[in-house]
Scaffold this motif. Structure first.
Motif, PDB file in Angstrom:
ATOM      1  N   GLY A 118      18.721  10.920 -11.369  1.00 54.66           N
ATOM      2  CA  GLY A 118      17.416  10.309 -11.145  1.00 54.66           C
ATOM      3  C   GLY A 118      16.427  11.309 -10.587  1.00 54.66           C
ATOM      4  N   LYS A 119      15.304  10.799 -10.145  1.00 50.08           N
ATOM      5  CA  LYS A 119      14.255  11.640  -9.574  1.00 50.08           C
ATOM      6  C   LYS A 119      14.043  11.263  -8.109  1.00 50.08           C
ATOM      7  N   ILE A 120      13.867  12.282  -7.278  1.00 52.34           N
ATOM      8  CA  ILE A 120      13.609  12.030  -5.865  1.00 52.34           C
ATOM      9  C   ILE A 120      12.112  11.767  -5.690  1.00 52.34           C
ATOM     10  N   ALA A 121      11.799  10.635  -5.112  1.00 54.30           N
ATOM     11  CA  ALA A 121      10.403  10.238  -4.920  1.00 54.30           C
ATOM     12  C   ALA A 121      10.052  10.267  -3.438  1.00 54.30           C
ATOM     13  N   MET A 122       8.825  10.690  -3.152  1.00 54.15           N
ATOM     14  CA  MET A 122       8.344  10.723  -1.778  1.00 54.15           C
ATOM     15  C   MET A 122       7.111   9.840  -1.644  1.00 54.15           C
ATOM     16  N   THR A 123       7.168   8.885  -0.746  1.00 57.06           N
ATOM     17  CA  THR A 123       5.997   8.087  -0.404  1.00 57.06           C
ATOM     18  C   THR A 123       5.508   8.539   0.963  1.00 57.06           C
ATOM     19  N   GLU A 135      17.473   4.237  -1.337  1.00 57.73           N
ATOM     20  CA  GLU A 135      16.759   4.901  -0.248  1.00 57.73           C
ATOM     21  C   GLU A 135      17.564   6.067   0.302  1.00 57.73           C
ATOM     22  N   ILE A 136      16.867   7.185   0.536  1.00 58.70           N
ATOM     23  CA  ILE A 136      17.496   8.365   1.127  1.00 58.70           C
ATOM     24  C   ILE A 136      17.268   8.376   2.632  1.00 58.70           C
ATOM     25  N   THR A 137      16.009   8.280   3.036  1.00 63.22           N
ATOM     26  CA  THR A 137      15.693   8.213   4.468  1.00 63.22           C
ATOM     27  C   THR A 137      14.240   7.826   4.662  1.00 63.22           C
ATOM     28  N   LYS A 138      13.943   7.297   5.831  1.00 61.76           N
ATOM     29  CA  LYS A 138      12.559   7.057   6.240  1.00 61.76           C
ATOM     30  C   LYS A 138      12.117   8.231   7.111  1.00 61.76           C
ATOM     31  N   ASN A 187       0.807  -1.232   0.000  1.00 64.61           N
ATOM     32  CA  ASN A 187       0.000   0.000   0.000  1.00 64.61           C
ATOM     33  C   ASN A 187       0.835   1.274   0.000  1.00 64.61           C
ATOM     34  N   GLU A 188       2.149   1.160  -0.115  1.00 67.42           N
ATOM     35  CA  GLU A 188       2.996   2.349  -0.190  1.00 67.42           C
ATOM     36  C   GLU A 188       3.050   2.821  -1.636  1.00 67.42           C
ATOM     37  N   CYS A 189       2.859   4.112  -1.847  1.00 69.41           N
ATOM     38  CA  CYS A 189       2.882   4.630  -3.214  1.00 69.41           C
ATOM     39  C   CYS A 189       3.543   6.003  -3.239  1.00 69.41           C
ATOM     40  N   VAL A 190       3.963   6.413  -4.416  1.00 63.29           N
ATOM     41  CA  VAL A 190       4.674   7.675  -4.585  1.00 63.29           C
ATOM     42  C   VAL A 190       3.675   8.820  -4.663  1.00 63.29           C
ATOM     43  N   TYR A 191       3.846   9.814  -3.778  1.00 63.83           N
ATOM     44  CA  TYR A 191       2.972  10.981  -3.768  1.00 63.83           C
ATOM     45  C   TYR A 191       3.578  12.161  -4.520  1.00 63.83           C
ATOM     46  N   LYS A 192       4.888  12.256  -4.521  1.00 61.67           N
ATOM     47  CA  LYS A 192       5.556  13.344  -5.228  1.00 61.67           C
ATOM     48  C   LYS A 192       6.797  12.808  -5.928  1.00 61.67           C
ATOM     49  N   LEU A 193       7.043  13.348  -7.116  1.00 64.50           N
ATOM     50  CA  LEU A 193       8.207  12.936  -7.894  1.00 64.50           C
ATOM     51  C   LEU A 193       8.863  14.194  -8.445  1.00 64.50           C
TER      52      LEU A 193
END
Length: 248
Positions: free
Chosen positions: A213-218, A234-237, A196-202
């Motif tokens: 690349g592109k930084i993605a935020m879930t 992965e950058i960070t949680k 159920n984790e999905c990308v909200y911003k790219l």
């Protein structure tokens, strides 16, 4: 003959509502939402389904509390083939159609299998009530995350959330959630994400020491989606980020 006069009457109302909408200042969201609702209903009666959906999409962004979910679903189901093709060419309608097709808006199935209808709050909320509301809305369940959100939304203010602030935040979140459905990730990346984790911003493409690349935020983390051969770095949680609040 009577039908003709009735349709003319509806048409005149649509024109008047359009003029009223044009004159309403953007900050008067309550009145604007009512006008969108009425015009959407009138367009529905005139079988102007795309115009009606457009009004209800604007209503969705303005006031979720009076969004007519069942009516919008009925409109979507009644679209003719050519209307559906036109709707698919309009991103805002395409997202709305996707939403009503895949999600019973604001109806959440609780752990005890009872269905609970979520309502936007009408009064100020202290932290405990805010936690309850956020969990009921389905945005996030983790209490620590909600506490950080509470702190972020109350910086420099009394420690309570204004209902209008909550409405704006909730509406923005739901819009972002719909837009997230348009982001398609390769299987090599999806396997690194939780269920159920999905990308909200790219982001746009950026150059990093790990490549381009592109930084993605879930809802749980930031990661780099590398260009070329799809890759996940992965950058960070978010749970590992400490928020420092500066009070002046």
């Amino acid at each position: 003959m009577v039908h003709h006069y009735v349709q003319n009457y509806y048409g005149e109302l649509i024109i008047l509502l359009g003029k009223a909408i044009f004159c309403v200042p953007p900050e008067n969201s309550t009145l604007l939402a009512r006008y969108f609702y009425l015009r959407g209903f009138m367009n529905t009666l005139c079988s102007k389904r795309l115009d009606a959906l457009s009004d209800f999409q604007n209503l969705y962004k303005t006031d979720m509390e009076i969004f007519p979910t069942d009516l919008v679903k009925a409109l979507v189901d009644s679209l003719q083939k050519d209307e559906r093709s036109q709707a698919d060419q309009r991103p805002e309608l395409k997202r709305l159609i996707f939403k009503v097709k895949t999600d019973n808006e604001m109806v959440l199935v609780q752990a005890d299998d009872h269905v609970k209808k979520f309502h936007l709050p009408k009064t100020h909320m202290l932290q405990e009530d805010f936690v309850k509301r956020i969990q009921e809305s389905g945005i996030v369940k983790d209490v620590a995350t909600i506490h950080r959100l509470f702190e972020a939304l109350t910086v420099g203010q009394q420690k309570q959330i204004d209902p209008e602030v909550f409405r704006v935040f909730y509406t923005f979140w739901k819009e972002t959630e719909v837009e997230a459905q348009d982001v398609h990730l390769p299987a090599e990346v999806i396997e690194h994400l939780d269920n159920n984790e999905c990308v909200y911003k790219l982001s746009c493409s950026v150059k990093t020491n790990q490549g381009v690349g592109k930084i993605a935020m879930t809802q749980k983390r930031l990661f780099l989606l590398t260009d070329g051969r799809p890759g996940f770095i992965e950058i960070t949680k978010f749970r590992d980020i400490k928020v420092w609040l500066l009070y002046v």
